[in-house]
Scaffold this motif. Structure first.
Motif, mmCIF file in Angstrom:
data_model
loop_
_atom_site.group_PDB
_atom_site.id
_atom_site.type_symbol
_atom_site.label_atom_id
_atom_site.label_comp_id
_atom_site.label_asym_id
_atom_site.label_seq_id
_atom_site.Cartn_x
_atom_site.Cartn_y
_atom_site.Cartn_z
ATOM 1 N N GLY A 78 12.723 5.180 4.432
ATOM 2 C CA GLY A 78 11.366 4.615 4.367
ATOM 3 C C GLY A 78 10.813 4.356 5.756
ATOM 4 N N ALA A 79 11.640 3.811 6.654
ATOM 5 C CA ALA A 79 11.194 3.546 8.027
ATOM 6 C C ALA A 79 10.882 4.859 8.748
ATOM 7 C CB ALA A 79 12.263 2.768 8.787
ATOM 8 N N ALA A 80 11.715 5.873 8.519
ATOM 9 C CA ALA A 80 11.462 7.180 9.141
ATOM 10 C C ALA A 80 10.182 7.795 8.597
ATOM 11 C CB ALA A 80 12.650 8.109 8.901
ATOM 12 N N SER A 81 9.933 7.617 7.295
ATOM 13 C CA SER A 81 8.699 8.130 6.690
ATOM 14 C C SER A 81 7.467 7.450 7.284
ATOM 15 C CB SER A 81 8.722 7.942 5.178
ATOM 16 O OG SER A 81 9.742 8.705 4.607
ATOM 17 N N CYS A 82 7.556 6.125 7.436
ATOM 18 C CA CYS A 82 6.437 5.386 8.039
ATOM 19 C C CYS A 82 6.211 5.821 9.481
ATOM 20 C CB CYS A 82 6.694 3.878 7.978
ATOM 21 S SG CYS A 82 6.497 3.197 6.338
ATOM 22 N N ALA A 83 7.308 6.000 10.216
ATOM 23 C CA ALA A 83 7.176 6.451 11.599
ATOM 24 C C ALA A 83 6.563 7.844 11.651
ATOM 25 C CB ALA A 83 8.542 6.441 12.285
ATOM 26 N N TYR A 92 3.055 8.855 13.394
ATOM 27 C CA TYR A 92 3.036 9.956 14.359
ATOM 28 C C TYR A 92 2.004 11.013 13.961
ATOM 29 C CZ TYR A 92 4.513 14.021 17.031
ATOM 30 O OH TYR A 92 4.531 15.109 17.847
ATOM 31 N N ASN A 93 1.951 11.333 12.674
ATOM 32 C CA ASN A 93 0.961 12.314 12.192
ATOM 33 C C ASN A 93 -0.462 11.825 12.405
ATOM 34 O OD1 ASN A 93 2.847 14.199 11.425
ATOM 35 N ND2 ASN A 93 2.968 13.473 9.305
ATOM 36 N N ILE A 94 -0.693 10.553 12.125
ATOM 37 C CA ILE A 94 -2.040 9.996 12.331
ATOM 38 C C ILE A 94 -2.411 10.055 13.809
ATOM 39 C CG2 ILE A 94 -3.379 7.852 12.270
ATOM 40 C CD1 ILE A 94 -1.877 7.187 9.643
ATOM 41 N N TRP A 95 -1.496 9.643 14.666
ATOM 42 C CA TRP A 95 -1.754 9.616 16.094
ATOM 43 C C TRP A 95 -2.015 11.022 16.634
ATOM 44 C CZ3 TRP A 95 1.908 7.083 20.214
ATOM 45 C CH2 TRP A 95 1.284 7.109 21.451
ATOM 46 N N THR A 96 -1.169 11.970 16.267
ATOM 47 C CA THR A 96 -1.368 13.346 16.751
ATOM 48 C C THR A 96 -2.610 13.979 16.140
ATOM 49 O OG1 THR A 96 0.153 14.195 15.066
ATOM 50 C CG2 THR A 96 1.069 13.757 17.254
ATOM 51 N N ALA A 97 -2.954 13.632 14.912
ATOM 52 C CA ALA A 97 -4.162 14.169 14.279
ATOM 53 C C ALA A 97 -5.400 13.707 15.036
ATOM 54 C CB ALA A 97 -4.234 13.756 12.817
#
Length: 104
Positions: A15-20, A24-29
């Motif tokens: 779950g923590a890896a999924s949130c991270a 990361y996807n939001i930031w790179t997007a």
């Protein structure tokens, strides 16, 4: 019970890896969107520059054409003025000759 605790720890880590990964996807997007926007603006500016260059070249060629026609017109006006001057001079000379002949 060991398996239950291990499974909970693995699920929490997953779950923590999924949130991270989501962050990361939001930031790179956002970064990619900003970069795409800047790239699009640069492409638009480049296209505008090319269009302006073509317009300037067209205007320069038109100006050269106008200058050439103006030179021709000025030359024609100069020759016309010289011809009128000669005609007027000849007219005056002929009239003065006739006046002097009739008086004598």
């Amino acid at each position: 019970m060991d398996w239950d605790l291990t499974l909970r720890i693995l699920l929490a880590l997953f779950g923590a890896a999924s949130c991270a990964a989501a962050w990361y996807n939001i930031w790179t997007a956002k970064g990619n969107q900003k970069q795409a926007s800047e790239s699009r603006k640069l492409e638009e500016a480049h296209a505008m520059g090319v269009a302006n260059k073509q317009s300037i070249e067209n205007l320069e060629s038109r100006m050269d054409g106008h200058e050439a026609r103006t030179e021709k017109r000025l030359d024609q006006i100069g020759s016309d003025v010289a011809a009128v001057k000669n005609l007027f001079t000849d007219f005056l000379i002929e009239n003065l000759r006739t006046l002097t002949r009739t008086r004598t």
